[in-house]
Structure formats: structure tokens, C-alpha cells
Design a protein around this motif. Structure first.
Motif, PDB file in Angstrom:
ATOM      1  N   TYR A  30      52.282  14.647  42.980  1.00 29.35           N
ATOM      2  CA  TYR A  30      53.132  13.456  43.004  1.00 29.35           C
ATOM      3  C   TYR A  30      53.233  12.892  44.429  1.00 29.35           C
ATOM      4  O   TYR A  30      53.122  11.694  44.648  1.00 29.35           O
ATOM      5  N   LYS A  31      53.451  13.778  45.407  1.00 34.30           N
ATOM      6  CA  LYS A  31      53.577  13.348  46.812  1.00 34.30           C
ATOM      7  C   LYS A  31      52.276  12.698  47.292  1.00 34.30           C
ATOM      8  O   LYS A  31      52.297  11.683  47.984  1.00 34.30           O
ATOM      9  N   PHE A  37      49.486   5.459  47.065  1.00 31.47           N
ATOM     10  CA  PHE A  37      49.927   4.139  46.621  1.00 31.47           C
ATOM     11  C   PHE A  37      50.767   3.436  47.681  1.00 31.47           C
ATOM     12  O   PHE A  37      50.710   2.217  47.815  1.00 31.47           O
ATOM     13  N   SER A  38      51.530   4.209  48.450  1.00 31.80           N
ATOM     14  CA  SER A  38      52.327   3.630  49.525  1.00 31.80           C
ATOM     15  C   SER A  38      51.409   3.034  50.601  1.00 31.80           C
ATOM     16  O   SER A  38      51.595   1.896  51.047  1.00 31.80           O
ATOM     17  N   GLU A  39      50.372   3.801  51.025  1.00 34.32           N
ATOM     18  CA  GLU A  39      49.431   3.308  52.030  1.00 34.32           C
ATOM     19  C   GLU A  39      48.638   2.124  51.490  1.00 34.32           C
ATOM     20  O   GLU A  39      48.385   1.153  52.207  1.00 34.32           O
ATOM     21  N   LYS A  40      48.283   2.199  50.210  1.00 29.84           N
ATOM     22  CA  LYS A  40      47.549   1.099  49.593  1.00 29.84           C
ATOM     23  C   LYS A  40      48.405  -0.160  49.576  1.00 29.84           C
ATOM     24  O   LYS A  40      47.919  -1.266  49.866  1.00 29.84           O
ATOM     25  N   ALA A  41      49.657  -0.039  49.290  1.00 29.75           N
ATOM     26  CA  ALA A  41      50.558  -1.187  49.256  1.00 29.75           C
ATOM     27  C   ALA A  41      50.703  -1.793  50.658  1.00 29.75           C
ATOM     28  O   ALA A  41      50.698  -3.016  50.816  1.00 29.75           O
ATOM     29  N   ILE A  42      50.807  -0.911  51.668  1.00 29.71           N
ATOM     30  CA  ILE A  42      50.917  -1.397  53.054  1.00 29.71           C
ATOM     31  C   ILE A  42      49.647  -2.148  53.455  1.00 29.71           C
ATOM     32  O   ILE A  42      49.704  -3.230  54.033  1.00 29.71           O
ATOM     33  N   LYS A  43      48.473  -1.571  53.107  1.00 32.74           N
ATOM     34  CA  LYS A  43      47.199  -2.220  53.431  1.00 32.74           C
ATOM     35  C   LYS A  43      47.071  -3.559  52.708  1.00 32.74           C
ATOM     36  O   LYS A  43      46.607  -4.546  53.281  1.00 32.74           O
ATOM     37  N   GLU A  44      47.467  -3.591  51.460  1.00 29.40           N
ATOM     38  CA  GLU A  44      47.403  -4.851  50.710  1.00 29.40           C
ATOM     39  C   GLU A  44      48.342  -5.896  51.309  1.00 29.40           C
ATOM     40  O   GLU A  44      48.007  -7.075  51.368  1.00 29.40           O
TER      41      GLU A  44
END
Length: 169
Positions: A30-31, A37-44
């Protein structure tokens, strides 16, 4: 408690350990997934901001292009003005040289008419000045030439005479 024991009574420590490991493993997964997904959201988000910046710059392009055209026009006009000034300066310089050649021709003619003797090198120099002066007059028909034509003829006659007689200084 009897119900609890009936339901979970046959659970051993090994089963609890496996269950605990499974929970820890799932928590770790989960972590990892959360971090991904957190890093992907920041990159997006950063990518979207860059795209917005590019779009903003693209929206300013017509204004910048117009400014660029104005600057190019000003530079073009400045260069044209410089070209005209340079041409004028070159013409003035060329005329100044022609006047210098003419002055030297007339002075040399006066010396020849007063029977002053000259070296062959001095004659060669004045003949070179005559060549340049005549070329300038040919290329610039508006320039007055009638002031030196008789002097040029006289210098050439004197040169021929000195050559024939060997009377250079």
C-alpha cells in the motif's frame, strides 16, 4: 468467549505470524503504491504547469512577433541610413583623394615648367597619381577634370623627354 474459541480456536501462532506478515506485506505494498501515485500526481501537476506556461507563451506570440517586426524594421532603417552615410563618406573621401592627386599633379607640373629636375622615381610616383586621378575622373563624370588635363599632358611630355635624353636627376 466460547464463540470466539470456536471460531478462532484452531489458529496457531504460525497462522498468526503468517497473517501478521501478510498484513505487513499488504501495508508495505500500500505504501509503495501510495508513493508511486503520489509522485505520479506531482509529476503530472508539474507537466500541466509547464504545458500551461507554454500555452501562455504561445498566446503571447502574436504580440512578441509584432514587437520583433517593429525592431527589425527599425534596424533595417538604421542600417539603410548607415549605408547612405557610408556611401556619402566614401564619396567625400574619394573626392578628397582626387583633389590631393590633382594638387600634386599641378604642383609637379609647375616644377617641370620652372625647369626643376626630378628623379625617375619621382616621375613614376606622379604618373601613378595621374593614373589614379584619370581613373577617378572616368568613374565620376560629375567631377571637374579640366583643371589638370594640360598639366598631365605636359608631365607626360617631360617624362618622355627625360627618358629619351636620360636627363633624370
Amino acid at each position: 468467549m466460547e464463540y470466539f474459541l470456536n471460531s478462532f480456536g484452531d489458529i496457531t501462532i504460525g497462522n498468526v505470524a503468517i497473517l501478521l506478515c501478510a498484513v505487513i506485506f499488504l501495508f508495505g505494498c500500500y505504501k509503495k503504491v501510495e508513493k508511486y501515485f503520489s509522485e505520479k500526481a506531482i509529476k503530472e501537476k508539474e507537466y500541466d504547469e509547464r504545458i500551461k506556461k507554454v500555452i501562455s507563451q504561445a498566446e503571447n506570440y502574436p504580440k512578441w512577433h509584432e514587437q520583433s517586426l517593429c525592431i527589425q524594421k527599425k534596424f533595417g532603417n538604421s542600417i539603410d541610413n548607415l549605408d547612405r552615410k557610408m556611401d556619402k563618406l566614401q564619396k567625400s573621401n574619394d573626392e578628397g583623394m582626387a583633389l590631393t592627386w590633382r594638387y600634386r599633379i599641378l604642383r609637379f607640373d609647375d616644377e617641370v615648367r620652372h625647369d626643376d629636375k626630378h628623379t625617375k622615381e619621382h616621375f613614376d610616383q606622379i604618373l601613378e597619381d595621374i593614373t589614379k586621378y584619370e581613373r577617378f575622373c572616368k568613374d565620376n563624370p560629375d567631377f571637374e577634370n579640366n583643371k589638370a588635363s594640360l598639366a598631365i599632358d605636359n608631365i607626360k611630355k617631360a617624362y618622355k623627354k627625360c627618358t629619351d635624353e636620360g636627363t633624370f636627376l
